[in-house]
Each structure stands twice: as C-alpha cells, then as structure tokens.
Design a protein around this motif. Structure first.
Motif, mmCIF file in Angstrom:
data_model
loop_
_atom_site.group_PDB
_atom_site.id
_atom_site.type_symbol
_atom_site.label_atom_id
_atom_site.label_comp_id
_atom_site.label_asym_id
_atom_site.label_seq_id
_atom_site.Cartn_x
_atom_site.Cartn_y
_atom_site.Cartn_z
ATOM 1 N N ASP A 1 46.183 25.708 43.023
ATOM 2 C CA ASP A 1 45.024 25.780 42.133
ATOM 3 C C ASP A 1 44.291 27.109 42.289
ATOM 4 O OD1 ASP A 1 42.858 25.278 40.532
ATOM 5 O OD2 ASP A 1 42.171 23.497 41.605
ATOM 6 N N LEU A 2 44.187 27.867 41.200
ATOM 7 C CA LEU A 2 43.444 29.129 41.188
ATOM 8 C C LEU A 2 42.182 28.951 40.354
ATOM 9 C CD1 LEU A 2 46.349 31.654 40.471
ATOM 10 C CD2 LEU A 2 45.514 30.871 42.693
ATOM 11 N N GLY A 3 41.022 29.083 40.999
ATOM 12 C CA GLY A 3 39.755 29.021 40.289
ATOM 13 C C GLY A 3 39.161 30.405 40.115
ATOM 14 N N PRO A 4 38.013 30.508 39.468
ATOM 15 C CA PRO A 4 37.365 31.813 39.288
ATOM 16 C C PRO A 4 37.101 32.476 40.632
ATOM 17 C CG PRO A 4 36.305 30.140 37.935
ATOM 18 C CD PRO A 4 37.243 29.415 38.842
ATOM 19 N N LEU A 5 37.173 33.802 40.643
ATOM 20 C CA LEU A 5 36.993 34.548 41.888
ATOM 21 C C LEU A 5 35.543 34.580 42.349
ATOM 22 C CD1 LEU A 5 39.351 37.557 41.070
ATOM 23 C CD2 LEU A 5 39.813 35.670 42.648
ATOM 24 N N GLY A 6 34.627 34.290 41.445
ATOM 25 C CA GLY A 6 33.214 34.337 41.803
ATOM 26 C C GLY A 6 32.603 35.713 41.640
ATOM 27 N N GLU A 7 33.364 36.638 41.041
ATOM 28 C CA GLU A 7 32.883 37.990 40.781
ATOM 29 C C GLU A 7 33.108 38.302 39.303
ATOM 30 O OE1 GLU A 7 31.616 40.101 43.184
ATOM 31 O OE2 GLU A 7 31.836 38.579 44.730
ATOM 32 N N LEU A 8 32.175 39.022 38.701
ATOM 33 C CA LEU A 8 32.327 39.400 37.298
ATOM 34 C C LEU A 8 33.242 40.614 37.165
ATOM 35 C CD1 LEU A 8 28.696 39.036 35.895
ATOM 36 C CD2 LEU A 8 30.687 37.713 35.188
ATOM 37 N N LEU A 9 34.208 40.516 36.258
ATOM 38 C CA LEU A 9 35.089 41.649 36.004
ATOM 39 C C LEU A 9 34.408 42.661 35.090
ATOM 40 C CD1 LEU A 9 37.215 39.514 37.029
ATOM 41 C CD2 LEU A 9 38.843 40.664 35.515
ATOM 42 N N GLU A 10 34.885 43.900 35.154
ATOM 43 C CA GLU A 10 34.416 44.924 34.231
ATOM 44 C C GLU A 10 34.697 44.469 32.796
ATOM 45 O OE1 GLU A 10 35.621 48.831 36.935
ATOM 46 O OE2 GLU A 10 37.046 47.977 35.518
ATOM 47 N N PRO A 11 33.877 44.756 31.816
ATOM 48 C CA PRO A 11 32.666 45.569 31.909
ATOM 49 C C PRO A 11 31.404 44.778 32.264
ATOM 50 C CG PRO A 11 33.065 45.017 29.630
ATOM 51 C CD PRO A 11 34.197 44.412 30.407
ATOM 52 N N MET A 12 31.529 43.444 32.400
ATOM 53 C CA MET A 12 30.336 42.648 32.710
ATOM 54 C C MET A 12 29.878 42.844 34.143
ATOM 55 S SD MET A 12 31.084 39.077 30.705
ATOM 56 C CE MET A 12 32.717 38.871 31.423
ATOM 57 N N GLY A 13 30.834 43.095 35.026
ATOM 58 C CA GLY A 13 30.511 43.293 36.432
ATOM 59 C C GLY A 13 31.191 44.534 36.965
ATOM 60 N N THR A 14 31.428 44.535 38.260
ATOM 61 C CA THR A 14 31.996 45.722 38.916
ATOM 62 C C THR A 14 33.430 45.521 39.387
ATOM 63 O OG1 THR A 14 31.079 45.002 41.047
ATOM 64 C CG2 THR A 14 29.720 46.490 39.705
ATOM 65 N N LEU A 15 33.935 44.303 39.302
ATOM 66 C CA LEU A 15 35.286 44.025 39.780
ATOM 67 C C LEU A 15 36.314 44.547 38.770
ATOM 68 C CD1 LEU A 15 37.110 42.638 41.891
ATOM 69 C CD2 LEU A 15 36.962 40.555 40.513
ATOM 70 N N SER A 16 37.220 45.386 39.238
ATOM 71 C CA SER A 16 38.237 45.929 38.341
ATOM 72 C C SER A 16 39.316 44.891 38.075
ATOM 73 C CB SER A 16 38.885 47.180 38.948
ATOM 74 O OG SER A 16 39.731 46.833 40.033
ATOM 75 N N PHE A 17 40.004 45.058 36.958
ATOM 76 C CA PHE A 17 41.110 44.159 36.620
ATOM 77 C C PHE A 17 42.176 44.209 37.710
ATOM 78 C CE2 PHE A 17 45.251 43.325 34.730
ATOM 79 C CZ PHE A 17 45.028 42.139 34.054
ATOM 80 N N GLU A 18 42.448 45.392 38.215
ATOM 81 C CA GLU A 18 43.481 45.551 39.235
ATOM 82 C C GLU A 18 43.125 44.804 40.522
ATOM 83 O OE1 GLU A 18 43.646 48.884 36.331
ATOM 84 O OE2 GLU A 18 42.037 47.967 37.498
ATOM 85 N N ASP A 19 41.856 44.850 40.915
ATOM 86 C CA ASP A 19 41.435 44.139 42.124
ATOM 87 C C ASP A 19 41.476 42.625 41.922
ATOM 88 O OD1 ASP A 19 41.092 46.441 43.571
ATOM 89 O OD2 ASP A 19 38.930 46.586 43.240
ATOM 90 N N ALA A 20 41.133 42.191 40.717
ATOM 91 C CA ALA A 20 41.219 40.759 40.419
ATOM 92 C C ALA A 20 42.676 40.299 40.512
ATOM 93 C CB ALA A 20 40.650 40.476 39.034
ATOM 94 N N TYR A 21 43.563 41.091 39.943
ATOM 95 C CA TYR A 21 45.000 40.781 40.018
ATOM 96 C C TYR A 21 45.439 40.648 41.480
ATOM 97 C CZ TYR A 21 50.054 41.621 39.846
ATOM 98 O OH TYR A 21 51.409 41.529 40.024
ATOM 99 N N ASP A 22 45.044 41.604 42.311
ATOM 100 C CA ASP A 22 45.441 41.582 43.723
ATOM 101 C C ASP A 22 44.895 40.345 44.438
ATOM 102 O OD1 ASP A 22 46.848 43.936 43.510
ATOM 103 O OD2 ASP A 22 45.196 45.200 44.207
ATOM 104 N N ALA A 23 43.660 39.959 44.091
ATOM 105 C CA ALA A 23 43.050 38.794 44.740
ATOM 106 C C ALA A 23 43.818 37.516 44.399
ATOM 107 C CB ALA A 23 41.597 38.667 44.314
ATOM 108 N N PHE A 24 44.211 37.367 43.150
ATOM 109 C CA PHE A 24 44.996 36.189 42.770
ATOM 110 C C PHE A 24 46.399 36.246 43.392
ATOM 111 C CE2 PHE A 24 42.048 36.011 38.991
ATOM 112 C CZ PHE A 24 41.505 34.774 39.310
ATOM 113 N N ARG A 25 46.984 37.425 43.408
ATOM 114 C CA ARG A 25 48.335 37.565 43.959
ATOM 115 C C ARG A 25 48.382 37.153 45.430
ATOM 116 N NH1 ARG A 25 50.266 41.605 46.664
ATOM 117 N NH2 ARG A 25 48.576 42.995 45.994
#
Length: 809
Positions: free
Chosen positions: A107-131
């Motif tokens: 089960d993968l839920g939201p990371l709890g951080e807003l992705l760009e452009p709404m927040g500061t988390l980059s798409f690449e970092d979000a990908y790495d966190a899920f991976r």
C-alpha cells in the motif's frame, strides 16, 4: 497469486485505523508506530478481513516513507516496510493452510509533502521515495496499490516507480470531494485519461465520502474508462463527537449492491468499515459472479482527448495549438531560452492562453542548448502557471522522454515521421507515458509532392502506432504545410492529403499554418484563407499564433457556420461587444494591459500579474505603483484586492490550487517590496496581524495547514507555524508570550478531534479574547461550534476571511 481483474470480482478489505483503535492504539500513536510495535495485531486484523471474505488485503504501509522517519522509530525504512508486509503475508499463509487463496497489496499512500509547483518536493524526489518503499516490499506482495491520492502528479510518480521497479499489477484510487474534483482540482476525466495511458490495471475512488456520494462519480468513471473500476467508500460521514460513521453495516452493504449492478469489479471499504461490513460485501458480491459479463465493451469510436492535471481538452472542434513557445524565427525567445529568462517564456504562454489557445506547443530547439535538461525544466515552469495541456515538440528522443516523465497529465508528442528508425525511437515513449503523437508525412526521401504519397506515409505511421499499442484516437497526422511562394502547386496537395487522412483513416489532423505565406506580402490574408480552406478539408488542430485575430476570428466563424458553436454563443461572447470595430479584427490584439512583453518593466496591470502568477512582473508593477502610492495604499487597494479576486475564482472552481498558490507567491513578492521600502524609511513593517497555526497533538498530517500558511502569509499575515503533533500547552505558551489574537488548528483524523477540543479549551482559559479557527477533512461547521471554535474554515480562503474579520472587523 495471479491477479486478473478481468476474470474475477474482488472483494477488498476495510478500514485499518478503525480496527487499530479498537485494538488499543492511542490518539498519540500513528498506524505505523502502533503496527511496528504490535505486528501480531496487524496479522490478526488482516486475518479477520480474510475470514470475512476479502480477496485482497492492504499491508499497513500506507504511512511509511522517507518523510515519516519519526513514525518508524529505530527501524530503517526497509525494516518498517517488511515488518508490516510480513504481518499481512502471515495472515495469507494462515488462510492458505485453511484452503483459501488471498492476495496481499503493498500500500502506497500520499508522501505527506506537496509536489512542485504547489510545494517544494520535486517529481524526481517523489519518484525516489515511492521506489524505496516498493523495493523494500514488492517481493512479498501480489500487487501494488496507490490510494487516497489527491494530486495526479504524485500518482504518476508512484505509478512510474511501481512499473519501473517490479512487474506486479498496479491499481490506483484517488480521493474526490463532492464537486467531483480532488483537493488539488483533479477531475475524474483527467484521472481516467492519465492512468489509462500509463497502463495501470485498475483505477477508482476511495475515502473521504460514503457510498451515496461516491456512486454518481463511479457511474461517471465507468463511462470514462474500459479499465476495471475500484470503489472503496467510507462508512458514510464521520461524527466528530464520537469518532464513528453514520452508515450502518446493513445500509452500507445495501448501497454497495448498486455499484455491483453498475459493473464495478473491485469493492471494499475505507474509514469506518470493519470485517462485518466486508462480510456483507462478500455475500452480495457472490451473487454477481465473475466480471466478464459486466466488463465495459470497448467503444467503437473514441475522440482524441488530452489533459493537464486539472484541464481536459476534447478535440471535437477546431482546437488551437499555440505556436509561440518555439524559437524558430523568434530572436527574443531564443535569447530567453539561452538566458533561462523564464519570465519571458511564461509571458508567451499566458498571452496565448488569453488569446484563446487550448493547447500550447513547447519547443526549446536552440543550437548549443541542452534540450534534455531545458525541455523538462520549461514544462515544469509552464505547469506552475497554466492548466492547459501541452504539446512536447522535439526531435530528440531523450528530451522527449525527459519532458514526458515530468508532465502532469496526457500530453501530445510532436513528432514522429515515416522513417522506421524514428518511429522505433519515439513510439515506445508515446506508449509508455500514455501520450498522443503527431505523425509527419515525410520519410527518408523527404516530403512527397503528391497527396497520395503523403497519405501512404500517414497510413504507415498509424500501422506502426497500433503495433506498439497506441490507440488509434491518439494518432494525429500533420500533412505538412509547404510555402506557397516556392511550392505553389503543392498547396492543394496538402489540402487533399488532409481530406484523405480524415476520411479514409478517421484520424485527427494538424498543420503549422503560417508556413504557407513565407516570402509573400500581406501574410495574414494568405494565412487566414489557407486556414479556412484547411478547416473545410478536415483540419482539427491548427498550430498558429492565437494573438492573430485574423486566424482566431476565422475559427470562431467556422464553428458558427458548421453548427459547432450552438446559438453562436462563443462567437457572441468574443465579438458581441459593439465597441469592437470590424477594422480591428485584422490588427493584433491590444496587449498593453495584459502583460504580453513579460519584460518585468511594470507595464502590466498588477491584478493581471498576480492572477497569472507572474512574480517578476508583479514586482515591477509594485515598484511603478509605489511612485504614486503609499505602501499601505498599495497593500489595501491593490495587493489584497488582487488576491481576493483569485480567491473568488478558487471558490467558483475556475482557478485551482496550483494556480492559487502561484498567485499567492507573486503577491508575496509584492509584499516583500513593500516591507523593504518601509524598512528603508524606518516605518513600521506591514503586518496584518500575527497568527499561530498548528496541527493538533496526535495528528501528523500538515499539508492542509501548510497551504493555509502560504496563502495567509501572502495576504500579509505573520504566521507562527508550530508544526504538527503540537501539545496544547505549547500553543498556549505561544499565545500568552506573543499576545496572539488568532489561532488556527488543523486535524485530519477523527481520533485527534478530542485533542483539538482540549486545545481550544486551554487557549480560551489562558486568553479569553483569542479567537480560534479550525479546519480538516473530518470537521463540520456544527462540530466546530460545539467544541468552542470561533470559525470553521473548510479551505485556505475561508481562513483568510476569518483572519480579516478578527484583525479588521
């Protein structure tokens, strides 16, 4: 265990938090903390769901990722994931010993951080966190579930991470509000288009609402996709006073039968549901048997659709692709790309949007420029200020993939051609990322003179696209506009080819129109005449400069005369003003107040700059206004009213969260200038008031709180953010120390509403004059009043209104 959603109807599990609370989880603990401390209880809960009839149970990894290290205690991320998945696998093995086969989902839920452009988390970092989570647990799981998502961009990061890390089936469910959109503005249509393109195995809706509210959305989703549909509603709506939900097991099961009759393939429960609910679902699901009979048949004819994260464009009319973000023949844009002058690039996008473009072409082809780096960077920048779908225009496969990877939605790729190697390089990327593609009717022998030869290339491109699994409706053919001054005889061949492609292949067509007039005088006359002729032959997607009213007026008139614009509504809206003179139609649109130059010279209207999120232009406009206005006049008469206008658009649903946050950021740049001016003149720094904001004790969710903070800061309020999981005494100490007049409290879980009430009581006792505003998904206006809050704020704009009332009366 083999998973096939096409052959079997699956019963999913129910709520985990509800069960953990009944097992002794305290309000101060998270599901991750409690589960890691008591894996045997997780196993017991999973087994109860299996015994009740669940075919698939979700491992309790929903809240486990690199951003929630506190909840994992002394465990590494890999250890935390494996302990929780093993708890489900143990239950699965116990059931296997009893002769029943079940599946376990990671089960993968939201990371709890807003992705760009709404927040500061980059798409690449979000990908790495899920991976990281997938690598840790996929070898023990039977499938991957991405659930309770509100941001389509975050979903894409999770789906790509899953597909590029393992071969397990992937299903996705997003959480929608009653207006049919997620918290960030994602529509069902955008979700369906994007996820079907990315190749997920099933999609649907979970959490937030009960079965009554979700049913019309599921009905709509059923008509939008041929994929299996998942529905996992809450047990109705929560009662904040008791922490229970308002739909009984019997009522829940009765309503869920409607979903089975609709043909939904996967059903389960979310918050508030228990094994009793799942047992009822299993009994009614058994009556319906397998899913073969209910599976939605493929539509014989589908229409091309593309989308961003929140805007879907259906190409059932002449749809304008704006050509201005292409450096060919544009020295100023070429220099902007070399200088990374994104303000100018974004101004070109905004100008085209205002002029009526529905899709924007994006090309960064400048010699010596690294397009693999620059193209995705420009895509990201554009996504921060516009919701329009984009056409990724490049001949470099690496640049195309880099851009497709970070694109939020379903894009168009421009382009492939009839060369076998080019199709081999580009078409797999189009398939992988679920895009549409433009095929140019040329090959290694160049552009054929005759329409029949161009048609043959178009047919070959279509054949290859279908072989790669790209749906027919996602193939667009560009029969190529040649210059009339040099190849006059070929003009009619282009038009003939367009008609042939349209009538014989049934594909959408595109043309770069303005090439036709190169080298001729009075180019607008040639352009608009050729455009009209092409539309009559079946042109769907003209690639033009939408700032040319010659071209746009021809399209609007064409829609009237072909009964596309019913009752000439759009034509009248655009041209019905008696002040518009016919002689002006051929002139370029007046851009003196719309910020066409994007040079940051202060020539733009500040309301426009803020609404469009143009940061540097807002600064220039502020500096210009300060020549004739005081700092407080600027704040009260310009900055705040401009934000109010954006807020009104947000409330009406015409502006969505990403655009609202960009507007707020632009306004903040204006406020910063005002503060600097005040400091230079030794005047008191502008602040509309100090506000303490916090997520209450026991609750670790703070995305909503963070959004409120950003919006209020940009209105000029000084925000004191105490973070999440904040004890009442910390809030009280801050209120007393700083003489605070307003406190904002956030809670997402029903289990922490008691903590919110205790905090309000403590604040009121310590500072009777201090007002409290509250917000969160589980709150209602009635309950907010019951626990002593002064304001219930359902979103960030309501928080602003509450603060304005407190400080301004």
């Amino acid at each position: 265990m083999e998973i096939d959603f096409r052959k079997k109807r699956y019963v999913l599990d129910g709520g985990m938090g509800t069960m953990l609370q009944s097992a002794g989880m305290s309000p101060e603990e998270t599901t991750t903390e409690f589960g890691l401390a008591h894996p045997e209880i997780l196993t017991e809960i999973h087994q109860k769901y299996m015994e009740a009839g669940s075919d698939i149970v979700y491992a309790s990894t929903f809240g486990t990722n690199r951003f929630k290290k506190k909840e994992m205690g002394d465990h590494s991320l890999e250890e935390a994931v494996r302990i929780q998945v093993e708890a489900a696998v143990t239950a699965k093995e116990n059931m296997a010993a009893k002769g029943r086969e079940v599946a376990v989902a990671l089960d993968l839920g939201p990371l709890g951080e807003l992705l760009e452009p709404m927040g500061t988390l980059s798409f690449e970092d979000a990908y790495d966190a899920f991976r990281e989570v997938i690598q840790a647990g996929c070898d023990m799981a039977d499938l991957i579930v991405v659930e309770t998502m509100t941001d389509l961009y975050e979903v894409k990061a999770a789906v790509l991470a899953a597909k590029e890390t393992c071969d397990l089936p992937v299903m996705v469910t997003m959480t929608f509000e009653e207006n049919g959109r997620t918290f960030t503005g994602v529509s069902l249509e955008a979700m369906a288009l994007t996820l079907e393109g990315l190749g997920v195995d099933a999609m649907g809706i979970n959490c937030s609402l009960g079965p009554v509210e979700i049913f019309p959305m599921a009905e709509k989703l059923r008509s939008l996709t041929t994929l299996p549909v998942v529905v996992k509603p809450n047990a109705g709506l929560p009662d904040p006073a008791t922490g229970t939900y308002d739909i009984t097991c019997e009522q829940f099961v009765e309503k869920m039968e409607d979903f089975l009759e609709l043909g939904v393939e996967l059903i389960g429960g979310c918050c508030g549901t228990t094994p009793e609910y799942i047992e009822g679902l299993a009994k009614i699901a058994a009556k319906f048997g397998g899913t073969e009979a209910s599976a939605k048949p493929l539509q014989e004819e589908k229409t091309l659709q593309v989308c961003s994260g929140n805007t879907v464009v259906t190409v059932d009319h002449v749809t304008v692709i704006g050509e201005r973000i292409n450096p060919t023949g544009k020295k100023r844009l070429k220099q902007a790309l070399l200088d990374e002058d994104f303000d100018y690039i974004l101004s070109q996008a905004i100008e085209q949007i205002d002029a009526g473009a529905e899709i924007l072409d994006v090309n960064v082809g400048v010699p010596s420029l690294d397009d693999v780096r620059m193209l995705p960077l420009v895509i990201k920048k554009l996504q921060s200020i516009t919701g329009l779908p984009l056409q990724i225009d490049s001949g470099n496969p690496e640049a195309i993939e880099a851009a497709l990877r970070v694109y939020n939605g379903k894009a168009i790729v421009n382009s492939v051609n009839g060369e076998e190697q080019v199709m081999k390089n580009i078409l797999p990327l189009v398939k992988k990322y679920g895009a549409a593609v433009v095929g140019l009717t040329l090959d290694e022998n160049g552009i054929p003179n005759k329409a029949e030869d161009r048609f043959a290339i178009a047919a070959r491109i279509l054949e290859r696209a279908l072989e790669y699994g790209i749906p027919r409706e996602n193939v667009i053919i560009d029969c190529l506009t040649l210059t009339a001054s040099a190849q006059q005889k070929e003009v009619v061949e282009t038009l003939k080819a367009v008609r042939m492609v349209k009538e014989k292949l049934g594909l959408k067509t595109a043309l770069g129109v303005s090439n036709i007039s190169f080298g001729l005088p009075l180019r607008p006359i040639i352009n608009r005449t050729f455009l009209t002729m092409a539309m009559e032959c079946g042109l769907d997607l003209p690639i033009i400069n939408p700032n040319s009213e010659d071209m746009m007026s021809s399209i609007f008139a064409f829609h009237v005369l072909h009964n596309i614009d019913e009752n000439a509504t759009a034509f009248i809206d655009r041209y019905g003003d008696a002040a518009i003179e016919t002689s002006k139609i051929s002139q370029k649109k007046d851009t003196s107040t719309t910020g066409s130059s994007g040079n940051g010279d202060g020539s733009h209207d500040i309301f426009y700059c803020i609404e469009k999120g143009m940061k540097s232009d807002t600064v220039a406009a502020v500096e210009k206004l300060l020549q004739d206005h005081t700092e407080m006049e600027l704040v009260n008469d310009y900055l705040i009213p401009a934000l109010d206008k954006v807020g009104q658009g947000f409330e009406k649903g015409t502006i969505f969260l990403p655009q609202m946050l960009q507007a707020a950021t632009a306004a903040q740049a204006g406020f910063d200038i005002v503060k600097t001016k005040l400091a230079e003149s030794d005047k008191e720094t502008v602040s509309l008031g100090q506000v303490v904001i916090a997520t209450v004790k026991g609750d670790i969710h703070d995305i909503g709180k963070n959004i409120v903070k950003v919006i209020m800061e940009n209105y000029g309020f000084q925000m004191i953010d105490l973070g999440r999981d904040v004890p009442p005494e910390t809030i009280v100490e801050t209120v007393k120390e700083k003489n605070i007049k307003l406190v904002g409290l956030s809670a997402l879980m029903t289990t922490t509403l008691k903590s919110m009430e205790e905090t309000i009581v403590a604040v009121k006792e310590a500072a009777p004059d201090c007002k409290v505003m509250v917000g969160g998904a589980v709150l209602t206006a009635d309950y907010a009043e019951k626990i002593g809050a002064d304001y219930y704020c359902k979103d960030a704009m309501k928080s602003v209104e509450a603060a304005q009332e407190v400080f301004n009366g």
